[in-house]
Each structure stands twice: as C-alpha cells, then as structure tokens.
Motif scaffolding. Structure first.
Motif, PDB file in Angstrom:
ATOM      1  N   ALA B  46       0.822  -1.196   0.000  1.00 21.08           N
ATOM      2  CA  ALA B  46       0.000   0.000   0.000  1.00 21.08           C
ATOM      3  C   ALA B  46       0.860   1.252   0.000  1.00 21.08           C
ATOM      4  CB  ALA B  46      -0.907  -0.005   1.223  1.00 21.08           C
ATOM      5  N   ASN B  73      -4.208  -5.070  -1.411  1.00 21.51           N
ATOM      6  CA  ASN B  73      -2.752  -5.195  -1.491  1.00 21.51           C
ATOM      7  C   ASN B  73      -2.329  -6.512  -0.876  1.00 21.51           C
ATOM      8  OD1 ASN B  73      -3.377  -2.086  -0.879  1.00 21.51           O
ATOM      9  ND2 ASN B  73      -1.676  -2.287  -2.310  1.00 21.51           N
ATOM     10  N   ARG B  74      -1.641  -7.307  -1.637  1.00 20.09           N
ATOM     11  CA  ARG B  74      -1.130  -8.571  -1.092  1.00 20.09           C
ATOM     12  C   ARG B  74       0.352  -8.674  -1.405  1.00 20.09           C
ATOM     13  NH1 ARG B  74      -4.923 -13.375  -0.021  1.00 20.09           N
ATOM     14  NH2 ARG B  74      -6.935 -12.355  -0.069  1.00 20.09           N
ATOM     15  N   GLY B  76       4.374  -9.452  -0.939  1.00 15.78           N
ATOM     16  CA  GLY B  76       5.110 -10.565  -0.359  1.00 15.78           C
ATOM     17  C   GLY B  76       5.625 -11.528  -1.399  1.00 15.78           C
ATOM     18  N   ALA B  77       6.774 -12.100  -1.092  1.00 18.47           N
ATOM     19  CA  ALA B  77       7.404 -13.104  -1.940  1.00 18.47           C
ATOM     20  C   ALA B  77       7.483 -12.632  -3.380  1.00 18.47           C
ATOM     21  CB  ALA B  77       6.674 -14.437  -1.826  1.00 18.47           C
ATOM     22  N   LYS B  80       4.469 -13.396  -5.417  1.00 19.04           N
ATOM     23  CA  LYS B  80       3.904 -14.744  -5.477  1.00 19.04           C
ATOM     24  C   LYS B  80       2.631 -14.838  -4.663  1.00 19.04           C
ATOM     25  CE  LYS B  80       4.479 -19.453  -5.936  1.00 19.04           C
ATOM     26  NZ  LYS B  80       3.768 -20.050  -4.856  1.00 19.04           N
ATOM     27  N   ILE B  81       2.593 -14.152  -3.522  1.00 23.79           N
ATOM     28  CA  ILE B  81       1.399 -14.227  -2.677  1.00 23.79           C
ATOM     29  C   ILE B  81       0.189 -13.688  -3.429  1.00 23.79           C
ATOM     30  CG2 ILE B  81       0.374 -13.330  -0.553  1.00 23.79           C
ATOM     31  CD1 ILE B  81       2.894 -13.805   0.846  1.00 23.79           C
ATOM     32  N   ASP B  84      -0.725 -16.176  -6.281  1.00 24.94           N
ATOM     33  CA  ASP B  84      -1.426 -17.356  -5.764  1.00 24.94           C
ATOM     34  C   ASP B  84      -2.870 -17.024  -5.447  1.00 24.94           C
ATOM     35  OD1 ASP B  84       1.350 -18.829  -3.862  1.00 24.94           O
ATOM     36  OD2 ASP B  84       0.757 -18.962  -5.978  1.00 24.94           O
ATOM     37  N   LEU B 111      12.088 -18.524  -8.347  1.00 25.49           N
ATOM     38  CA  LEU B 111      11.639 -19.531  -7.396  1.00 25.49           C
ATOM     39  C   LEU B 111      11.867 -20.913  -7.960  1.00 25.49           C
ATOM     40  CD1 LEU B 111       8.237 -17.940  -6.391  1.00 25.49           C
ATOM     41  CD2 LEU B 111      10.357 -17.882  -5.097  1.00 25.49           C
ATOM     42  N   LYS B 190      17.293  -2.852   1.329  1.00 24.81           N
ATOM     43  CA  LYS B 190      15.907  -3.221   1.535  1.00 24.81           C
ATOM     44  C   LYS B 190      14.968  -2.171   0.945  1.00 24.81           C
ATOM     45  CE  LYS B 190      13.833  -6.279   4.670  1.00 24.81           C
ATOM     46  NZ  LYS B 190      14.004  -7.015   5.872  1.00 24.81           N
ATOM     47  N   GLN B 329      15.160 -19.775  -5.705  1.00 26.26           N
ATOM     48  CA  GLN B 329      15.040 -20.100  -4.274  1.00 26.26           C
ATOM     49  C   GLN B 329      13.921 -21.098  -4.051  1.00 26.26           C
ATOM     50  OE1 GLN B 329      17.166 -19.047  -1.987  1.00 26.26           O
ATOM     51  NE2 GLN B 329      18.273 -18.183  -3.705  1.00 26.26           N
TER      52      GLN B 329
END
Lengths: 501, 329, 147
Positions: B46, B73-74, B76-77, B80-81, B84, B111, B190, B329
C-alpha cells in the motif's frame, strides 16, 4: 521569529472545523485500531487512502497522521492491560506496564502512558517544527557502518532488559537473532529457513509472533492457576498515579522524549530503538534497578514518551527528504502524490500551509488523545473486572481475526499457535521474551548493515572504527558489555569462593 | 375477488421464483457485468508508486461502471502471494489482477517451484503502462554524463559497485552492465531510500531507480540523472537523454504493468474490462498521472497481443536472471 | 549431592537444540568469508552461539539449586490452542461467524464446565459485533458465511 509566524499559519489552518473534525476521526480511529490486536495503522491507512482522493490535502494528511500516532496510544493500552503489544515499539511497555496492571496499578500505568505520550508528542512536534531540515541533514552521516554499530549497541543493551539470568538473556538474544534470519537475505537474495512457505519469504510477520508470544501465552499462563475457574481479577487500586509515581515518572518522560525524538528520525528500527533505549537508560540510572520487570513506573513512562516522540519525528525524513522511514510513511508518500505533492524539501517552501498545518495538527491531535484517553482509563480498568472466563475468549477471537486479517491467510494463525507454545514454554523456563523480540527486530538490520559495510569498504573491517559516530557506538557497546559482564563475573567468583569455604 | 387476489399473488410469487432461479443459474452476462464490487488484487504494498497506479485504474473503472473496485494489497514473496491469491480465486470475473510483470514473470525463474504458469493459469487482458527507469549517480559524483560515467567505469571495471533494492532494479542494472560490457558488484538494499542515501554519499557508483523517485530525489539535490531506459525521451523529463542516444542501443528497460484475470474467466468479461482499461489508459487524466509517476502508456490492441508481450517479458526475465546469477530459491 | 535445576537444564537443551537445527537446516547456505560474508555466515555463528550458550546453561544447571517449574495444566492449553486452530482452519471454508462461534465454544471449555446460557450470549455477541466491526465498518474482505 519565523517559527512563531509559521506556527501561527499552521494553527489557523489546522483549527478549521473540517480539519479539527478530521483530526478527531483520525485519532479516535487510530486508538481503536491500536487497541485491536493485529490490525495496525498500515492496514487502516491503506484502506482509507481512497477516501482522501477528494479531500483537501491538509485534511487528508491530518486524518492519516492522526491514525498513526493514535495507534501508538491504543497499542500501549493493550500492552498494559493484557500483555499484548499493539506495535513493535509497545513491546517494551509490556514488561513493566503489564506488571503494574497485575499489581493493581493499571489505572496509573494507563494514565502515565497517556500523559507521558502527550508531553512527548508536544516536544516531538516542536522538534519537527524547529529542527526538521537540520536533523534531516544529520541523518546523512548515518550510513551503513553507523547503523551496524547502533544495532550492535542495541543488542548488547537488550541484555540489560532482562531481570533474571544473564546467561539465559544472552541465549534469548541469540534465539531472536536466529528467528530474525528467516526470510530473504537482502544482500544475496537467498531465502533462509522458509521451508517453502511463501508467507515466510519476507520474514516472520511480527503480528502472529507478538500476539502468540505475548498475548496468547499470557492467557495460557493465566489458566494454569486453579483460580481460573473463579476468574482472575486483577486487583484494582486507585485510578490515578500516586505522587511518588508521578515524581518518578516525569524525569523519565523527559529523557524518553529526548531519546525518542532523535532515534525516531532514523529510518528503519528507529522507533523500537527509542522506546527500548529509554527502558535501558532508566534501568541503568535507577536507584532501584531490581524494581524493573516488577512494575517500575519509569519503565512505562520513559518508553511511552520515547514511542510517541519517535512517532512525530518519523515524519521528518518524509517531509524533508521525501524518504519514508517506515511502511506507514510510505503510504503517506502515496497520499501526498495523489494530491500532486511530491514529498521533499520543496514541501516546506512550496506548500507552507500544508507543512505547518500538519505540524500544528499533531499537537492538536495529541491534546485530543490525552483528553479522550484519560477518561477511558476508568473504562478499561472496569473491563479488567469482567470475569476472566468471559474475557479470555473475547481476547482469543479478536486475536484470531487480527492475525488472519494481516495477510488474509490461515497460515499466520498456525504460526501464532506455534509462538504461543514457545512463549508458554519460555515463561515456564524463566526465559525472558523481551531480549528475544529485540534481537528479532534489530538482528536483521545489524546483519544487513554489517555485510553491506564490508562490501562497500572492499572487505576492510576498520571502516567501523575509522568513522567517528560508528567508533563511538562500538566503544559504547564494548563498555556496556563490560559493565554487564563484570558484576556477573565478580559474583560468580564470589560464589566460587563461598563454595570453597 | 379474494380468489383473484390469491391467484395474482401466487402468479407474482411464481414469476419472482422463476426469475431468481434463472438468474442464479445463468452466469453474469457481459452487458450487466459488473453487478457487484470487484476485487482488484495487486502485489504492490500500500502507498508505493505501483499501488498508486493500481488505484488510479480502479477509480477509473469505478467511474466507468458505477460499481466499486476494491484494491487488495497482497505484497510478499516478490508477488507470489498475490499471484497465488488470484489463481485460487473463482473465475467469475470479480477478481482482477493488476501488477507488474516483474513479479509474475520473474518468479518463474527466481523460485525453484513457482507452481504456476502465467500463460495458462492467467488470462492476459491488457498491458497498461510501461515504467521508465533512470540511471543516476550522486549529486557530488564526478560523472556529468553517461559518456563520462562509462569511461570512468571502464577504468575500474571489477571494482564498480551499484546499488539496487527491488528485483526490477537488479534486472535493470544487470541489463545495463551487459549492454555496456562491464562487471560490477551488487550492493543490495531493503528500500530505495537507503540505496539513494549511499549513492548520494558516494559509497556506490550508480543506482538505477524508477523515474518518479529518481526525479523527486534529483529535485532534492541528492541525485544526478544521467539517462533514461525508455525507447523515447520521457514527457516528464524531456531534458534527460535516453540510453540509445548515449550509445547503448541495446539497453531498453521498461517493465510493464499488466491486467490479468484468473483462467476460465468468461471471455466477454475479459474483453469488456480490457476495453475499459484501454480507454482509461489512453485518457488525458491518465497521461497527466503517468507523467508524475514516470511511466508511459503501453497499450496493446487486444488481449492476444498482450499475451504475446507477456511471453516477451518472460523471455527477458529468463535472460536477466541467468545473467545476474540470481539463483532460484 | 546437588540437585540439578530442571528449568535451566531444559532451557539449555532447548537452546542447544535450536542451535543444532540452525546449523543442520542452514548447511546449504554459502558461508563465504569474513570479508565477504555469505547468507550462511550468520546462521553458522548464531547456531554455534546457541549451542555454546545451551551447553553453558546446562552445565551450570547441574550444580544449581533446584527451582520448581511452575504448574502446568495441559488441559486448558489444548482447548485454547484448539480454539485458535479451529478458527484458522474454518474461517475460509465456513466463514467468520462459524469460526467465531466454534473458537468461542472450544476456548471457553478451557476454563472448565461452561455456563451454556452465558456462552450462547457471548457467541452471538462476539459474532455480531465482529462482523459489524471488521466486515462492515472496517471493510476487510473476510468471508462471513460458508462458501
């Protein structure tokens, strides 16, 4: 002086009916969000972003900012009442705040937290107003080596947080460091200890960790005692702090404000460092360090002040450099961009009403919060009187929802259960969680900056000693380590001598 | 009289029942779609620049259709999140996925077990925008332009350090190094804020950042922008030369934002939404918004064309991840 | 004969166990060197540190005075954790209302025999207020009813 004129402009902008209303909505919402486990300011502000499209820029910012520092107030409430930190920085408040509640001083703890936060908020706002650009310039000197040394100092100091066995505290620090490793390594991109679970690729989420480790473990502990059937009732003493408590608190508040204001400016980890740095400081200079961990009021007053001061000053990098210092500020960037305002030094010059209006509203918001929260203290304390057999299922349900909502994932709930078991185990074994949590938060930052410093210096470790700030922090770390270790060594030797007699 | 009323009532009930029954069994017709709020899933966190773009489109769709488009908003990864979540969503047309191809395509190679194939598990509706990236150096850097930089870097090839925070910035930087035939050490951060701090302090030699952020920081006087990675000069920064002009004809890097639906979503819903999105993307307001955000519209005429563009992006990521030595990974 | 301190003995073992796990599960990450630390460097250091601390704590515990571990009653814990797990497993398939009711009922059993009337009111109150608060007021996309 210019400052007075600017503040005057700011107040006249912030004191309009609309802006006051938006401020009130923001802080009330923020407090409510802070009290609810799991749901934090990030989710709330993100959700409200669309509402700000049509709103005037100042009003929008006032509301969003209010949510942010309002959440700090709410987060300390749950930390004190049910040992659940609403935010990372509230973790420290759990240590002595919850103990105070168990001793019947919940009202006093909540009041002092509110008042201390208010004082800190006022000072923090002044700092933003007067010193924003200067402090921003200071942050330019804080590069990777300085961050590493600061985090190292923080980790050494986190052992001071413990009031029990030093050995176990150190071990907990290591354990926290281990858990902090989970996720994608910044420098190499390698995913560590995730075991294929995508929700772990960015690290263990703080919400299930803290809710499980603190909140749920606490419920588990409470139900161990046979009085659970009748219901646990915390003794309720007077709602207001005693004169002695006040006289012990206000110096702590001032010190915490100073520390929090400065550390809040540092992007990444600043606010946590502020609150627990204050705790460590208070414990070190206290005449009764053994009181810490058993309900020392300074252990609440200082960190809470640091917390809130940091929340105000964390706006500085955003408003002066255009760089957000935490995920909430990142959303603020978005809010500003929607309004067509690019955050940065230009904001102060091109949009003075916006900047000073926001600054003025921070002060107003803090005032609203303390006025709103103080009467609520009585309500919260009454809540503690509810029979525990009714209270704890409510807490469990709220926790579950809060955890689920973090990532809309049931996997998080399973994690929380795991951490709850861990937290329960630790309490039975007398292993303190505070050093663990701090190492968990600070460790990754320390590793990241250590490795980056080495890469940037082409493998030369003296870079940490050749830079003045870094050198000072490393010396302080070594000094603190010696201070901590020495009495322990002496007492072990004393014990050895005694055993020989 | 009573009999008649009862009969009418029963007839009315019956008709209602039939209507309800049929509307429950017939899938949503494209003319009526959407009849309830639509989820717009994205992998951007966000508040970031990417998120603002998504919200712009969501608002545009809301205006067009009168239904709410709620952004979820999802993060992460590396996306990927979000991916999915979209693949698991029901293909009734009420889940839309707007995100950069970096996550969706990149994850296939980043991945070990991506667990999906975007060419079959998703329906590519449209491409929306292409973002520009700027190669920047610190404001105090001795390099005034790309030529000076390239000469300077050639002399210290092997000890060059560049900053990067997202996988996209890593990819851009590696593509640059390949086009310029240089070797460098990556210094990872980061956040972009940290990366800018170090390049401004001269700790790293260059930083490839997204246009909006780079422009903001250049205005602050912390960065100097040397060149853009777009095929043409960006309307928001016409004074910035492009890589092609500076002798790097090979280096064009414009990651695209796509709109997808889960597979098996009815084709007419896909086409309807794609057309609406294209309209929004081509509008005046969007042009202004994109300028602020350092992006340009990148529209494909049809979803088939968009699917082809996705395939190209997948190829690009395959090449980049191999060249950058990014292990799965 | 000194009686060992079981608290510290177990704690030390747990720490050492985590340390060993850290090293075993982390063996695939390249360690690198001190000048150029790889992703496996810190895991190794931390693993060793944990094992070391664990051993020290165990060693000290053998000679220390016995400190009884505070009472553990497993039954309530099963219900509490069971309630949470039930919530986690049922929320997506059966919706918020079912998850809340189930979690509340199971959780309440942790405090002994439930007072059914009280429990029923609690369930209804929690379910309604949660749905109103989280789904309608705050607008989280949580499924409310079974799919």
């Amino acid at each position: 002086m210019d400052l007075i004129a600017n503040l005057a402009t700011g107040f006249s902008a912030a004191l309009t009916f609309t802006n006051l209303g938006l401020c009130l909505i923001g802080v009330v919402l923020g407090t409510a969000i802070g009290v609810l486990p799991g749901i934090g300011p990030i989710a709330t502000i993100a959700m409200l972003l669309p509402l700000t499209y049509g709103a005037p820029p100042l009003g929008a910012l006032i509301m969003l900012a209010g949510i942010y520092y309002g959440a700090q107030y709410g987060g300390s409430t749950t930390a004190i009442l049910v040992n659940m930190p609403g935010e990372t920085a509230s973790v420290v408040t759990c240590i002595d705040g919850y103990k105070m509640a168990q001793n019947g001083r919940a009202g006093a703890a909540l009041s002092i937290a509110a008042i201390g936060s208010f004082v800190a908020g006022c000072v923090g706002t002044l700092v933003v107003a007067a010193f924003a650009p200067a402090l921003a310039a200071l942050s330019f000197h804080f590069l990777s080596p300085e961050y590493f040394s600061l985090m190292l100092f923080g980790l050494v100091a986190s052992v001071v947080l413990a009031h029990g066995s030093i050995m176990k505290a150190v071990a907990m620090v290591f354990l926290g460091l281990l858990f902090g490793l989970v996720g994608t390594d910044v420098q190499s991109g390698v995913v560590r200890y995730a075991f294929g679970v995508t929700q772990l690729y960015d690290g263990i989420d703080f919400v299930p960790l803290s809710i499980g480790l603190f909140g749920i473990a606490e419920i588990m502990r409470n139900l161990d005692s046979p009085t659970a059937r009748e219901g646990i009732r915390h003794r309720v003493g007077t709602l207001w702090p005693t004169r002695e408590e006040i006289s012990r608190s206000w110096p702590a508040v001032l010190r915490g404000t100073g520390l929090g204001s400065i550390l809040g400016i540092l992007p990444g980890g600043g606010s946590v460092l502020g609150s627990f740095g204050s705790y460590v400081l208070e414990k070190r200079i206290s005449k009764h360090p053994e009181a810490f961990g058993n309900g020392a009021v300074e252990g609440v007053a200082g960190p809470e002040a640091a917390n809130n001061a940091g929340a105000q000053t964390s706006f500085i990098p955003l408003l002066t450099l255009g760089v957000p210092s935490n995920p909430v500020m990142a959303i603020m960037v978005g809010a500003l961009m929607i309004q067509g305002i690019a955050p940065g030094t230009a904001v102060i010059n091109d949009h003075p009403t916006l900047f000073w209006g926001l600054v003025a509203s921070m002060w107003i918001g803090n005032l609203m919060l303390v006025i709103a929260n103080l009467p609520l203290v009585g309500v919260w304390v009454k809540l503690l009187q509810v029979p525990y057999r009714i209270l704890f299922p409510i807490i469990i349900v709220l926790c579950c929802i809060g955890i689920y909502v973090t990532q809309m994932s049931s996997t998080m709930i399973v994690f929380a259960v795991g951490f709850a078991v861990l937290g329960y185990l630790f309490s039975k074994l007398d292993c303190e969680v505070a050093p663990f949590i701090l190492a968990f938060v600070l460790g990754p930052l320390m590793e990241e900056n250590l490795r980056r410093s080495m890469v940037l210096s082409d493998g030369d470790p003296t870079v940490f000693l050749s830079r003045p700030i870094s050198l000072a922090l490393i010396l302080a770390s070594v000094g603190l380590f010696v201070l901590i270790a020495l009495p322990h060594v002496r007492s072990t030797r004393q014990q050895a001598f005694q055993d020989e007699d | 009289m009573l009999g008649r009323s009862i009969a009418t009532f029963i007839a009315g009930l019956g008709t209602t029942a039939v209507i309800l029954a049929t509307s429950l069994t017939i899938p949503a017709q494209a003319q009526d779609y959407p009849t309830r709020p639509v989820r717009v899933i994205t992998g951007y966190p966000a508040g970031g620049g990417g998120d603002m773009l998504i919200r712009h489109y969501a608002t545009g769709l809301e205006t067009e259709t009168g239904q709410r488009y709620i952004v979820e908003n999802r993060p992460g990864a590396n996306g990927k999140i979000a991916t999915d979540a979209v693949i698991a969503a029901s293909p009734d047309g009420y889940t839309l996925f707007i995100f950069g191809s970096a996550g969706v395509a990149g994850n296939l190679f980043l991945l070990k077990e991506p667990g999906y194939d975007p060419t079959t598990d998703l329906i590519t509706a449209a491409t929306l925008t292409a973002s520009g990236f700027f190669l920047t150096v610190g404001a105090d850097s001795p390099f005034e332009n790309m030529k000076a930089l390239m000469d300077g870097l050639k002399s210290k090839s092997g000890t060059i350090k560049y900053g990067a925070s997202t996988n996209v910035s890593i990819a851009a930087s590696e593509e640059f190094l390949r086009a310029a035939d240089l070797k460098a050490t990556r210094v990872a951060y980061k956040t972009m804020g940290d990366a800018v701090r170090d390049v401004a302090a001269g700790q790293t030699d260059f930083l490839i950042a997204d246009a909006a952020f780079a422009m903001a920081q250049a205005k602050e006087g912390r960065l100097r922008i040397l060149a853009a990675t777009t095929p043409e000069r960006m309307p928001s920064a016409p004074e910035v030369p492009i890589m092609i002009e500076e002798g790097l004809a090979d280096f064009i890097f414009t990651p695209r934002v796509f709109a997808w639906f889960p597979k098996d979503t009815p084709a007419d819903i896909v086409e309807k939404t794609a057309a609406q999105l294209r309209e929004i993307a081509a509008s005046e307001e969007t042009a202004k918004f994109l300028e602020l955000n350092g992006a340009v519209p990148s529209l494909t005429a049809s979803s088939v064309e968009a699917a082809d563009v996705l395939k190209q992006d997948i190829e690009m990521w395959k090449r980049v991840t191999a060249a950058a030595g990014l292990e799965a990974q | 004969m000194e009686v060992g301190n079981p608290k510290d003995f177990i704690a030390g073992t747990v720490f050492a166990g985590f340390g060993i796990a850290a090293i075993i599960f982390g063996h695939g990450y390249s360690v690198g060197s001190a000048e150029n630390m790889g992703p496996g460097y810190f895991p190794l250091l931390i693993g060793i540190g944990l094992i070391l601390m664990g051993v020290i704590i165990v060693a000290k515990s053998v000679r220390a005075r016995r400190e009884a571990i505070a009472a553990i009653r497993l039954q309530p814990q099963f219900f509490i954790l069971g309630a949470i797990l039930f919530f986690g497993l049922s929320i997506e398939r059966f919706g918020l209302v079912a998850a809340i009711i189930g979690a509340t009922v199971i959780g309440s059993l942790a405090a002994g025999k439930p007072r059914w009337a009280e429990l029923l009111i609690l369930c209804l109150a929690l379910a309604t207020s949660s749905v109103v608060l989280f789904v309608y007021l705050i607008g989280q996309p949580i499924p409310v009813w079974p799919r």
